[in-house]
Design an enzyme around this catalytic site. Structure first.
Site, short mmCIF file in Angstrom:
data_model
loop_
_atom_site.label_atom_id
_atom_site.label_comp_id
_atom_site.label_asym_id
_atom_site.label_seq_id
_atom_site.Cartn_x
_atom_site.Cartn_y
_atom_site.Cartn_z
N HIS A 2 -3.33 7.62 -1.28
CA HIS A 2 -2.04 7.15 -0.81
C HIS A 2 -0.94 7.99 -1.39
O HIS A 2 -0.95 8.34 -2.55
CB HIS A 2 -1.84 5.67 -1.15
CG HIS A 2 -2.27 4.81 -0.03
ND1 HIS A 2 -1.60 4.81 1.16
CD2 HIS A 2 -3.30 3.98 0.12
CE1 HIS A 2 -2.22 3.98 1.98
NE2 HIS A 2 -3.26 3.47 1.37
N LYS A 20 5.08 -6.37 4.64
CA LYS A 20 6.23 -5.80 5.37
C LYS A 20 6.54 -6.65 6.60
O LYS A 20 7.68 -6.76 7.03
CB LYS A 20 5.89 -4.36 5.79
CG LYS A 20 7.05 -3.64 6.46
CD LYS A 20 6.73 -2.18 6.68
CE LYS A 20 5.73 -1.99 7.76
NZ LYS A 20 6.15 -1.57 9.05
#
Length: 963
Positions: free
Chosen positions: A172, A600
């Site tokens: 990531h 999110k």
């Protein structure tokens, strides 16, 4: 002037002493470590850039400290005026200085934690500051299970032998520190630890001090900024460096410690060498979700590279083992094999350094291991040739092709030693080596493949259109399943070379072809992101068959968005009700749940609760069908993406959901914190193993029905509040883009993956990492806390007794406690005053109301949270963390102010600043000005872009998380 400067320099030390909290305990050396590193750094800064720059850094630190004391926004403006008056070169030096000082503060913390840990263990106490709540010492866990919970030692041993923790390293894009610097940081840590060692002579002390200075200076002179984005191959090599440096040696050491800990509960057996206690997987070079740079060729390269590295590491150790096993006495079975091998090999091997002449038959173990060495050499060379040229002239027969071939001669040696009374020798390096072979195999790590579900639908659509039976994408879920099953149960090939392919379709099919060509042990799971239905899984099964994957990968749906999490149990039940599918999976299924995108999508409170319930429901479905379900947790490093202390995170999972198999991602920035040093690697393996064992043998309490009702109610309110602001306020996206460095994030060159899924669009298309990163930079952390305040307020106003219930939940229910504690930690790192400065400088007046409203919400949420936790003050239960955060604050504040004003100058070309004369000691054409030339292509005024990136990196180091 010189006298003034000297006085000023003395004052920073005084200022530091004032700002710093006192000692927390007798063995608290943090302040000492920090002051030493800071003094050394400031001396280096003065030597390289002169007294004036040092005085400037100290002035910024002092002004920042004044703000910390009073939270007076005027102090931030004064600091801003000082920072904007610097010329481009000086500006870069100052930003870089604060970024380095924060990294040094982090190193001081790590050394302090390791020091306290050693002291505690020597005294026989628990091994971390907050006692057993955050730590899982394996011996303590064994004793607790036996002495307090009445488990028999045999039960504990049995559960341990059969459990698996699979740590999945992902590339990531959140590791913002370059590897060149990480290596220097490791050496600084090492010098600092030794400097405070007990038996150190004056000469050694002086040499260590010189080494410390050298490493700090080398780090400061290294460009902190990556000038080109890393490729997936770079990310994979960076990830593999941890295996090379710490994990490879760390695993056998850790397993040996488990053997020792078992003795403390009366078990005198060792953990079997092939017990699957710890496994490693990777996404580096396999995760193509939204990353067009991960091509089929990249996947092939990464697999071969890992195989070559594994063979190389085994090869480098086999000669040590040959030296060790010099015995002549052996079992008849081993002697017969050694004679057979000896008579077959007549030649000397001049390409070996040791044991190059033919080994005599009276050293039978060496004869056996010599043959293993030959095969390892050939395995490595064949893989090297395949990687470089695509072909090899070394026949496969003279290499190792599977792990059983490799283990068999080692097992033979082990059995023989045990049978001739030499078990203590067998349990030495040979056992360690067998444990390494069993853990890492020939592939080093298993590579997961991850792809978005839509891409598979595109391939299926191309096939159905080519066959003239309609458009797969337009079919209902029932039609899709019916067609997929009829094909899976049939035998005919679906398509030939004449299938019309777009680039995207070709890419998906070529990936399956690479999987079919490489050895099966290279791969772990095939993960489908944004999975919603049973057909998403079946279509991958069909494509594996069509592309001739001999040993199909297990297919793992990843449920991420709130609605998908809620629908996941039904999708799984549908899959399990299909006879063909049940036969295919052989009683085992894995499901991945995503923390980032659900957070999110709905905010942290609702996402956390939805993930909790989804796990319970998925386990229930699996039980109904008699299937063992492994949950794969896609946790990020930050709290907004599911991060937090390992031990607590595991123990707060719903009862029954781990059951001895736990799979979790270790992401970007967390890899360094987990595996950067040998002692960190040991601690990581210990935490995961102990917490997984404890969760299985002592499941956490299940929530009471009334707690569930309250959580359901709060989640609805929290989601509504979160979405009404983030998705429904028409001007929120504009506000977000102005008030944070989100638009500039891409310049950091952190990872190989683009920060957006689609080039245009609002928050929906933004990846979870930059979304969190942007709010972490301004210290407002909006995605973490937004929704909590509204939820608490709603239930308390409805019935004041709910406050008592929330407090009860906090005290009795691990899941709720962990959630609240993590939010509290984020509030301790946050500062709405800093966020207000960004608004004032960067947001247009007509959007100010949004920020003011959010900051009021922040304050209210914090107060309500403290009420629920029963705390008067943030972090009152964790004085160590409080001390560490206070130590960092003044550095971070300077970087925040520098960032906000630099963004202003980048975005508003008419913003006027008054520059002061150049400060760096050399003439204005020298070093500081040279720094500006490191970035010749910047589209902004000289020095601005680099200053901005340095502030981003520094703040990320200070918050100890990026995205």
């Amino acid at each position: 002037m010189a006298r003034n400067n000297l006085e000023k320099m003395a004052s920073i030390d005084a200022q530091m002493r004032l700002l710093v909290p006192g000692k927390v305990s007798e063995d608290d050396k943090l302040i000492e470590y920090d002051a030493l590193l800071l003094d050394r750094f400031l001396d280096i800064l003065q030597d390289l850039h002169g007294e004036d720059i040092r005085a400037m850094v100290q002035e910024c630190y002092e002004r920042s400290g004044e703000y910390e004391g009073k939270n007076d926004p005027h102090k931030l403006e004064e600091l801003g005026n000082v920072l904007t008056s610097l010329d481009p070169g000086d500006s870069i030096v100052v930003a870089s200085s604060f970024s380095h000082m924060l990294n040094l503060a982090n190193l001081a913390e790590e050394v302090q934690i390791a020091y306290r840990r050693r002291n505690k263990i020597k005294r026989g106490g628990f091994a971390d500051e907050s006692n057993a709540t955050t730590e899982s010492d394996i011996e303590e866990t064994f004793k607790r299970l036996v002495n307090q919970l009445g488990k028999s030692p045999a039960e504990v041993f049995d559960a341990l032998k059969n459990q698996t923790v699979d740590l999945v390293l992902t590339a990531h894009p959140t590791q913002s520190v370059r590897r060149s610097l990480l290596q220097k940081h490791a050496r600084i840590r090492n010098c600092l630890s030794q400097l405070y060692g007990k038996d150190i002579t004056p000469d050694e002390k002086q040499e260590l001090d010189e080494a410390l200075l050298r490493e700090i200076q080398a780090a400061f002179r290294t460009d902190e900024i990556r000038r080109t984005p890393p490729t997936p191959q770079d990310e994979m090599r960076a990830g593999m460096s941890y295996f090379h440096e710490t994990i490879w040696k760390g695993v056998p050491k850790f397993l040996r410690r488990i053997d020792t800990a078992l003795k403390s509960i009366g078990i005198n057996e060792r953990v079997p060498y092939n017990a699957p206690l710890i496994q490693f997987s990777s996404w580096m070079g396999g995760d193509r979700d939204g990353n067009p740079r991960v091509t089929p060729e990249v996947t092939r390269d990464v697999c071969l590279l890992a195989r070559m590295m594994a063979a190389n590491l085994y090869y480098s150790q086999i000669e040590d083992l040959m030296f060790e096993l010099s015995m002549w006495r052996c079992s008849d079975e081993l002697r017969a094999r050694a004679l057979q091998l000896h008579s077959a090999s007549k030649k000397d091997a001049k390409h070996y350094i040791e044991f190059w002449k033919q080994i005599p038959p009276n050293e039978p173990f060496r004869v056996i291991l010599g043959d293993v060495r030959d095969k390892l050499y050939n395995t490595r060379e064949r893989t090297r040739q395949l990687l470089s040229n695509g072909i090899s002239d070394i026949p496969e027969e003279v290499t190792f092709t599977n792990i059983d071939e490799f283990l068999e001669p080692l097992e033979l040696c082990y059995r023989s030693l045990c049978s001739t009374g030499d078990q203590p020798i067998a349990d030495g390096s040979l056992l360690d080596f067998m444990r390494q072979v069993s853990t890492f195999g020939l592939s080093f790590v298993k590579l997961d493949i991850r792809q978005e579900s839509d891409r598979h639908s595109d391939v299926a659509d191309a096939i159905t259109r080519h066959l003239g039976i309609g458009s797969y994408k337009e079919w209902s879920e029932e039609q899709r399943q019916a067609w997929l099953l009829s094909e899976l149960q049939g035998k005919r090939p679906l398509f030939g070379p004449d299938l019309p392919k777009t680039d995207e379709v070709r890419d998906v099919l070529d990936t399956f072809h690479v999987i079919s060509e490489l050895p099966a042990d290279n791969f772990g799971a095939y993960i489908i992101s944004m999975a919603t239905a049973a057909s998403d899984v079946l279509v991958v099964e069909l494509l594996q068959r069509e592309c001739h994957v001999k040993k199909p990968l297990r297919v793992v749906p990843l449920f991420e968005k709130l609605a998908d999490l809620e629908a996941a149990p039904a999708a799984l039940a549908r899959l399990f009700s299909i006879n063909w599918y049940r036969n295919r999976i052989d009683g085992k299924q894995e499901v991945m749940i995503g923390y980032s995108d659900s957070g999110k999508d709905a905010g942290r409170l609702s996402a956390g609760w939805a993930l909790y319930k989804a796990q319970e429901d998925l386990i229930k479905v699996a039980k109904e069908f008699g299937i063992k379900l492994t949950m794969f947790h896609g946790r990020g490093g930050t709290v907004g993406r599911g991060g937090g202390p390992t031990h607590l995170a595991i123990l707060s999972q719903p009862p029954d959901t781990i059951h001895g198999s736990f799979r979790v991602t270790v992401q970007g920035e967390v890899i360094e914190q987990s595996f950067g040093e040998e002692h960190l690697c040991f601690r990581t393996l210990q935490r995961f193993t102990a917490a997984t064992l404890e969760h299985g043998m002592r499941p956490p309490v299940a929530p009471k029905p009334e707690w569930r009702e309250l959580m359901d109610e709060m989640a609805v309110v929290a989601t509504k509040e979160y979405r009404s602001i983030v998705f429904q306020d028409p001007r929120f996206v504009e506000y977000f883009r102005s008030a944070t460095p989100e638009l500039e994030y891409g310049r950091m060159n952190i990872g190989s993956r683009p920060s957006k899924r689609k080039p245009s669009g609002g928050i929906e298309s933004l990846r979870a990492i930059p979304w969190i990163f942007a709010w972490t930079q301004t210290r407002f952390h909006l995605p973490v806390w937004l929704g909590f305040g509204a939820a608490f307020k709603h239930v308390m106003e409805k019935d004041i007794r709910n406050l008592h219930m929330l407090q009860q939940m906090y005290n009795e229910w691990p899941f709720f406690r962990v959630t609240i504690d993590l939010i509290e930690m984020v509030f301790a790192k946050g500062d709405p005053g800093i966020a207000a400065l960004y608004d004032k400088l960067l947001v247009s007046d007509d959007l100010w109301a949004i920020g003011e409203k959010l900051r009021a919400n922040y304050g209210e949420t914090k107060d309500l949270l403290l009420q629920v936790a029963g705390h008067k003050d943030l972090l009152e239960g964790d004085p160590y963390l409080k001390q560490r955060l206070r130590l960092r604050d003044s550095y971070i504040t300077t970087l925040n102010v520098c960032q906000a004003y630099t963004l202003k100058r980048i975005r508003d070309p008419n913003y006027h600043v008054n520059l002061r004369p150049h400060l760096s000691k050399e003439s204005s054409t020298k070093p500081a000005a040279e720094l500006v030339k490191l970035n010749p292509t910047s589209e902004y005024a000289p020095g601005l872009e680099d200053t901005l990136i340095l502030t981003m990196k520094g703040i990320a180091a200070g918050m100890q998380n990026t995205g």
